[in-house]
Design a protein around this motif. Structure first.
Motif, mmCIF file in Angstrom:
data_model
loop_
_atom_site.group_PDB
_atom_site.id
_atom_site.type_symbol
_atom_site.label_atom_id
_atom_site.label_comp_id
_atom_site.label_asym_id
_atom_site.label_seq_id
_atom_site.Cartn_x
_atom_site.Cartn_y
_atom_site.Cartn_z
ATOM 1 N N ASN A 13 0.990 4.202 -2.897
ATOM 2 C CA ASN A 13 0.787 5.614 -2.608
ATOM 3 C C ASN A 13 1.984 6.442 -3.035
ATOM 4 N N ASP A 14 3.193 5.957 -2.737
ATOM 5 C CA ASP A 14 4.391 6.711 -3.127
ATOM 6 C C ASP A 14 4.450 6.858 -4.630
ATOM 7 N N SER A 15 4.139 5.760 -5.333
ATOM 8 C CA SER A 15 4.289 5.801 -6.783
ATOM 9 C C SER A 15 3.279 6.726 -7.411
ATOM 10 N N THR A 16 2.064 6.806 -6.855
ATOM 11 C CA THR A 16 1.047 7.614 -7.510
ATOM 12 C C THR A 16 1.242 9.101 -7.227
ATOM 13 N N LEU A 17 2.252 9.458 -6.426
ATOM 14 C CA LEU A 17 2.525 10.889 -6.254
ATOM 15 C C LEU A 17 2.900 11.502 -7.593
ATOM 16 N N MET B 169 0.841 -1.204 0.000
ATOM 17 C CA MET B 169 0.000 0.000 0.000
ATOM 18 C C MET B 169 0.876 1.254 0.000
ATOM 19 N N ARG B 170 1.974 1.215 0.788
ATOM 20 C CA ARG B 170 2.872 2.376 0.813
ATOM 21 C C ARG B 170 3.513 2.577 -0.552
ATOM 22 N N ASN C 45 -7.755 12.411 -2.141
ATOM 23 C CA ASN C 45 -8.844 11.440 -1.977
ATOM 24 C C ASN C 45 -8.546 10.555 -0.778
ATOM 25 N N TYR C 46 -9.271 9.442 -0.655
ATOM 26 C CA TYR C 46 -9.177 8.648 0.582
ATOM 27 C C TYR C 46 -7.745 8.305 0.976
ATOM 28 N N THR C 47 -6.955 7.913 -0.016
ATOM 29 C CA THR C 47 -5.684 7.305 0.342
ATOM 30 C C THR C 47 -4.494 8.236 0.239
#
Ligand code: A3P
Length: 341
Positions: A52-56, A48-49, A291-293
């Motif tokens: 999230n990091d990649s979608t920055l 999950m981390r 958004n949520y995440t």
């Protein structure tokens, strides 16, 4: 791990006392299960981390950035989903804010977007690969979701409207425009940045946009792209005016919410994107998505610093674009009020 557990049993504490009564085989099985569950939990948290990091980094389209995890997500097939041809296209305009528009819309659960620009309707080689090839480039979607693709070159490509109509005559089109001189400077900044990456230099702005006799150089593509009236004519000769939503890119920079609200309405979607989905990032100087995440800003190729341009040059360019702008307002029946000098 199992040996450690068995040794622990030998110490007759309150917990191990209970375990003592378990057979060696069961105890072994229990230890293995605990180990597997802990391993899965740690792996899940790390994954999950990573997501999230990649979608920055939101950009991944062919000419700018490497593929990121958003592109990988498009390849994951959930039950009852399939790849569908787009029902909505962001047709341009280059440097109008097309990426921001696509990513903002993507907050909506009923939107599935192609992260990459496919350039199907403006590229002969790709177009000749056929609609089935194009469909295969789309993300998986549920039947009630809207698939969106954006390729800003569509707006200026002769023949693109006819090709798009041949695919779907009731398609919905989004065009995001900016004040033409600002767009031109943005385009020049991008071209300069791309050249700099290859250790090449671009000629000064004024040398490219003006001819030697001082007239505006309409052979320079970046100048022509901002002459919106030339291109909108070909779209209006193929599509109904109400099939095209024209979004004000300068307003979207200042306050994305109202522009996105209008777009949801145009696409017949329930309003699900709220003001709380945007936050202003002072360092970036632009709105980013929440958004949520995860909180996401567009990457550094969006929102570049523009070179300083002599106000006289700006004024001359504004005068040049003024008649094209007025014609554009008339054609689309929408007045953007861009400065004329
Ligand atoms: P600049 O980099 O010149 O400022 P496109 O995605 O069509 O290439 O458009 C790029 C432009 O989108 C940027 O041009 C920027 O001004 C604009 N933009 C609009 N909203 C933005 C946002 N939230 N973050 C970054 N850039 C944004």
């Amino acid at each position: 791990m199992a040996v450690y557990c068995i040794r622990a049993v030998n110490k007759q504490s309150a917990i191990t006392g209970t375990l003592w009564y378990l057979s060696k085989g069961r105890l072994y099985a229990l230890c293995v299960t605990v180990f597997i569950v802990s391993f899965c939990l740690v792996a899940h948290v790390l994954y999950m981390r990573y997501l999230n990091d990649s979608t920055l980094c939101l950009e991944s389209y062919h000419d700018d950035e490497p593929i990121n995890v958003d592109t990988l997500r498009e390849k994951i097939k959930l039950p009852q989903t399939k790849r569908r041809l787009p029902q909505c296209l962001i047709i341009g305009v280059r440097k109008g804010g097309t990426r921001a528009l696509l990513e903002f819309l993507n907050i909506h659960s009923m939107i599935q977007r192609s992260t990459d620009e496919i350039h199907f309707f403006d590229n002969e080689r790709k177009y000749n690969m056929g609609l089935e090839w194009y469909r295969q480039q789309m993300p998986y979607s549920f039947a009630d979701q809207i698939t969106v693709e954006k390729s800003p070159a569509y707006f200026i490509t002769e023949g693109a409207p006819e090709r798009i109509r041949a695919m779907n005559e009731s398609i919905r089109l989004l065009l995001i425009v900016r004040e033409p001189v600002t767009r031109l400077i943005s385009d020049y900044s991008q071209l300069a940045a791309n050249k700099a990456k290859k250790d090449k230099f671009i000629r000064p702005f004024q040398d490219l946009v003006f001819r030697e006799d001082g007239t505006v150089n309409t052979d320079y593509r970046a100048v022509r792209v901002s002459m919106y009236s030339l291109y909108i004519k070909m779209w209006l000769s193929v599509f109904q005016r109400d099939q095209i939503l024209i979004i004000n890119g300068d307003r979207m920079i200042r306050d994305p919410y109202p522009e996105i609200y209008k777009t949801e309405q145009f696409l017949g979607l329930e309003h699900r994107i709220g003001r709380e989905n945007f936050f202003y990032n002072k360092t970036k100087g632009f709105y980013c998505v929440r958004n949520y995440t995860v909180d996401k800003c567009l990457n550094e190729s969006k929102g570049r610093k523009h070179p300083p341009i002599d106000p006289e040059i700006i004024s001359k360019l504004r005068q040049f674009y003024a008649p094209f702008n007025r014609e554009f307002y008339n054609l689309v029946r929408q007045d953007f009020g861009w400065p004329e000098d």
